[in-house]
Every structure is written in structure tokens, then in C-alpha cells.
Design an enzyme around this catalytic site. Structure first.
Site, PDB file in Angstrom:
ATOM      1  N   GLU A  97       0.901  -1.349  -0.046  1.00 54.17           N
ATOM      2  CA  GLU A  97       0.124  -0.162   0.044  1.00 54.17           C
ATOM      3  C   GLU A  97       0.864   1.133   0.048  1.00 54.17           C
ATOM      4  OE1 GLU A  97      -2.494  -1.219   3.247  1.00 54.17           O
ATOM      5  OE2 GLU A  97      -3.323  -2.833   1.966  1.00 54.17           O
ATOM      6  N   SER A 212      -4.498 -12.030   2.972  1.00 51.93           N
ATOM      7  CA  SER A 212      -5.768 -12.777   3.154  1.00 51.93           C
ATOM      8  C   SER A 212      -5.539 -14.052   4.022  1.00 51.93           C
ATOM      9  CB  SER A 212      -6.643 -13.216   2.212  1.00 51.93           C
ATOM     10  OG  SER A 212      -6.983 -11.928   1.517  1.00 51.93           O
TER      11      SER A 212
HETATM   12  P1  PGA Z   1      -4.759  -8.858   4.434  1.00 49.57           P
HETATM   13  O1  PGA Z   1      -3.839  -7.994   4.681  1.00 49.57           O
HETATM   14  O2  PGA Z   1      -4.400  -9.996   5.639  1.00 49.57           O
HETATM   15  O3  PGA Z   1      -6.051  -8.060   5.132  1.00 49.57           O
HETATM   16  O4  PGA Z   1      -5.020  -9.395   3.295  1.00 49.57           O
HETATM   17  C1  PGA Z   1      -2.505  -8.308   4.731  1.00 49.57           C
HETATM   18  C2  PGA Z   1      -1.590  -7.043   4.831  1.00 49.57           C
HETATM   19  O5  PGA Z   1      -1.792  -6.277   3.772  1.00 49.57           O
HETATM   20  O6  PGA Z   1      -0.358  -7.013   5.360  1.00 49.57           O
END
Ligand code: PGA
Length: 250
Positions: A97, A212
């Protein structure tokens, strides 16, 4: 033996109240999963509260980002030495991100990795390919490039006190997890890239899987030879789920 690490990346979620409750829930079950190291990554502004609540427990904490600079005119940024004031053990660098939404290049990420180490924080270097890159068959080229940028700047020995997190971008927050075989393949590739420079050190570096991860799929993922824990987003906001993931690593 690499001790498994289950790390909760809370992202920009929570409030003073919800975080207190979440930590109470995690603390209540932590002794049952003591074989695994537990870490949480709250938003900066809650680090002080988290530090106070976790003080003296087995759970460690860290920040989700840091500046590549140590101090100065960088409005809105947080520097590594400041994180030391709040007892952080770890700091995430190069989360996808940050790379995609905030334009962090491989070089910026490498400099953040260096800034973390300089003040004794253990960086958790996040790498991973997008869906488009996977479909083009360039997963290893992308992950290899992201890793190499840090190796070029800081050298292989810098990984002695670092953690790597492989997080396929297409699996983050989508409910679509990489299969354990898909993840293992990339983890082995990452370890081999490190081993080409220092096989002993490479065998000691922890490589987490993220994307996830939840209680129901953690067992299969964490059983793979080169998967040494999880970096957990959504599921880390629920104490029961987070503890279930940790349990799967015991
Ligand atoms: P998520 O995020 O488990 O919600 O897929 C993982 C992360 O971005 O570290």
C-alpha cells in the site's frame, strides 16, 4: 530453528477503545501460543497506548512505516528515533500500500530499511507482485528486484536482524489467498537469492506470508518449509482470529 512470527498489521483501523479491547483479547490467549512470537503494528498515534498495555507481556509491537530521514523539515513524517521512544521492536517497510498509494520506489524502501536498522529497529521488508505481473510470469523478477534493491544498499549481513514478508498484492484484502504451494515457491526463491550470498544467514532469516491469512488457511500455509509466519491484515483486528492463526503456527 526459525521461531515463527505472527504479526498483525492493523493498517488505518481502530480507536483507543477498540484497540484496548483487541489487546485484552490477544493478551488473554497469548500464553497458549507462546511457541510463536506475536507482534502488532498499530497506527502511529496509538503506539504509546499499545506500549503501555503490552509492557511486560510477551507481545511486541512496531510501526507500519518510518521516514528515511532521522529528523528535519518533513511535515507529517515519523522518524526511526521517535519509534525508539515508544519501545518498537519492528517496523514495516515497503508494504504494497505504501509502494502503490504513496509512490515508494524500491530505492526509497531500501533507504527506509537502512534508516530502521540504523536505530536498532528490525525492518520487516514487504515484497510482492501484482496480479498483472503474476499473469505475465514475472513474479520472481519483481520480487527479486525488490529484494535486490535492499541487498545493493545494505548488503546481505543486514538481513541478520530483518524479516521479509512476501505479500502478493492480489491476495491482500481480497479474500483470495495464494495457495500454500504458490507461496512456498516464492519463499524458496527469496531464500535462494539470499543464500547465493550467505547460505547460513539465509537459513536463519524469517520469511512471512501475507495476503488474506485467516484461522482457516493458516495451518496449511505455516506448514510449508520456507513460510516462517504470517503478516496479517484484516484478521488481525479480531483477537480470536489472530490467536487462531498463531495457534496454527505452534
Ligand atoms: P490482509 O492484509 O490480511 O487483510 O490481506 C495483509 C497485509 O496487507 O499485510
Amino acid at each position: 530453528m526459525r521461531r515463527k512470527l505472527v504479526a498483525g498489521n492493523w493498517k488505518m483501523n481502530g480507536s483507543a477503545g477498540s484497540i484496548r479491547e483487541l489487546l485484552q483479547g490477544i493478551l488473554a490467549g497469548a500464553s497458549e501460543v507462546s511457541a510463536v512470537e506475536l507482534a502488532v503494528f498499530p497506527p502511529f498515534v496509538y503506539l504509546d497506548r499499545v506500549a503501555q498495555q503490552l509492557e511486560g507481556s510477551s507481545i511486541v509491537w512496531g510501526a507500519q512505516n518510518l521516514s528515511e530521514h532521522a529528523s528535519g523539515a518533513y511535515t507529517g513524517e515519523v522518524a526511526g528515533p521517535m519509534l525508539n521512544d515508544f519501545g518498537c521492536a519492528y517496523v514495516l517497510v515497503g508494504h504494497s500500500e505504501r509502494r502503490t498509494l504513496y509512490g515508494e520506489s524500491d530505492q526509497i524502501v531500501a533507504r527506509k530499511f537502512a534508516a530502521a536498522r540504523k536505530v536498532g529497529l528490525k525492518p520487516v521488508l514487504c515484497v510482492g507482485e501484482t496480479l498483472e505481473e503474476r499473469e505475465q510470469g514475472i513474479t520472481e523478477a519483481v520480487v527479486g528486484r525488490q529484494l535486490q534493491a535492499v541487498l545493493d544498499l545494505e548488503g546481505i549481513s543486514s538481513f541478520a536482524d530483518a524479516v521479509i514478508a512476501y505479500e502478493p498484492v492480489w491476495a491482500i484484502g481480497t479474500g483470495r489467498t495464494a495457495t500454500s504451494a504458490q507461496a512456498q515457491e516464492v519463499h524458496a526463491f527469496i531464500r535462494a537469492q539470499l543464500a547465493a550470498q550467505d547460505p547460513v544467514l539465509a537459513s536463519q532469516v524469517r520469511i512471512l506470508y501475507g495476503g488474506s491469512v485467516k484461522g482457516s488457511n493458516a495451518g496449511e500455509l505455516l506448514a510449508m518449509a520456507d513460510i516462517d509466519g504470517g503478516l496479517v491484515g484484516g484478521a488481525s483486528l479480531d483477537a480470536k482470529e489472530f490467536l487462531a492463526i498463531a495457534k496454527a503456527g505452534c
